[in-house]
Motif scaffolding. Structure first.
Motif, short mmCIF file in Angstrom:
data_model
loop_
_atom_site.label_atom_id
_atom_site.label_comp_id
_atom_site.label_asym_id
_atom_site.label_seq_id
_atom_site.Cartn_x
_atom_site.Cartn_y
_atom_site.Cartn_z
N TRP A 1 0.85 -1.21 0.00
CA TRP A 1 0.00 0.00 0.00
C TRP A 1 0.87 1.24 0.00
CZ3 TRP A 1 -0.10 3.50 4.15
CH2 TRP A 1 -1.12 4.46 4.13
N SER A 2 1.90 1.22 0.83
CA SER A 2 2.81 2.36 0.93
C SER A 2 3.51 2.63 -0.40
CB SER A 2 3.84 2.07 2.03
OG SER A 2 4.85 3.04 2.06
N HIS B 1 1.18 4.06 -3.09
CA HIS B 1 0.86 5.47 -2.93
C HIS B 1 2.07 6.38 -3.19
CE1 HIS B 1 -2.88 3.94 -1.35
NE2 HIS B 1 -3.37 5.16 -1.47
N SER C 1 2.92 13.10 1.74
CA SER C 1 2.81 11.71 1.29
C SER C 1 4.03 10.90 1.69
CB SER C 1 2.62 11.65 -0.23
OG SER C 1 1.38 12.21 -0.59
N PHE D 1 2.90 7.83 3.89
CA PHE D 1 3.05 6.51 3.25
C PHE D 1 4.43 5.91 3.54
CE2 PHE D 1 0.03 8.89 0.46
CZ PHE D 1 -1.11 8.29 0.96
N MET E 1 4.39 4.79 7.28
CA MET E 1 3.64 3.55 7.50
C MET E 1 4.37 2.35 6.93
SD MET E 1 0.93 4.08 9.32
CE MET E 1 -0.14 2.68 8.97
N GLY E 2 4.97 2.51 5.75
CA GLY E 2 5.73 1.41 5.16
C GLY E 2 6.93 1.04 6.02
#
Length: 185
Positions: free
Chosen positions: A105-106, A109, A118, A122, A125-126
């Motif tokens: 997902w990371s 994005h 971003s 992102f 979170m990654g």
């Protein structure tokens, strides 16, 4: 940007609580689970508010056509999120499917968003997901699960993935970011 960073810090802190202070966390029992849930939800709210309010500061320009790669990777990400719940053929083969889903997902994005907020959201979170996998792997020996639903679980996961992708696309469109019309952010 401060709300975004605070939300990310709450999310990471809540999820690392068990790894950083396992004795304290275990001693809290159900209250500890509730605390992690509340802090995680507060973190998500702050991340969303902070991301939407952040000033757009360009860092890099995404390559043309990356929207299609984003959409494909999002299918993979959502499928990975469902692997543990539906217990299909990948269930006993992939350790940390949800965390791998966050990593995918990371990356998806970051392919279509080149701004500072971003990168923080992102990328953060990654990075959290990758560090989480390392910490878990160091603390526990993995014993692959047995059983599962096989192809029936995979079919359930594909159906759930497609429904969830549709819901996410509608939410993105509602927020002004139509993901299937060539406009990505």
């Amino acid at each position: 940007m401060i709300w975004l960073i605070l939300g990310l810090a709450l999310w990471i802190g809540a999820h690392f609580f068990k790894r950083i202070a396992p004795g304290v966390r275990a001693g809290m029992g159900e209250r500890g689970k509730l605390l992690v849930t509340v802090l995680s939800l507060a973190g998500v709210v702050l991340m969303v508010v902070g991301y939407r309010a952040a000033e757009w500061v360009p860092v890099y320009s995404p390559l043309p056509g990356m929207g299609h790669a984003n959409n494909t990777l999002m299918l993979v990400s959502l499928f990975l999120f469902g692997v543990g719940g539906t217990k299909g053929t990948l269930y006993p083969k992939i350790r940390h499917p949800m965390l791998w889903g966050v990593v995918v997902w990371s990356v998806a994005h970051l392919l279509v968003n080149g701004d500072q907020a971003s990168l923080v959201l992102f990328g953060g979170m990654g990075l959290w997901a990758l560090v989480s996998m390392v910490l878990i792997n160091r603390a526990e020996v993995w014993v692959p699960p047995t059983g599962g639903r096989g192809l029936k679980g995979d079919a359930m996961n594909v159906a759930g993935t497609l429904v969830l992708l549709g819901v996410i696309a509608m939410i993105h469109a509602w927020l002004g970011h139509p993901v299937f019309l060539g406009t990505y952010s």
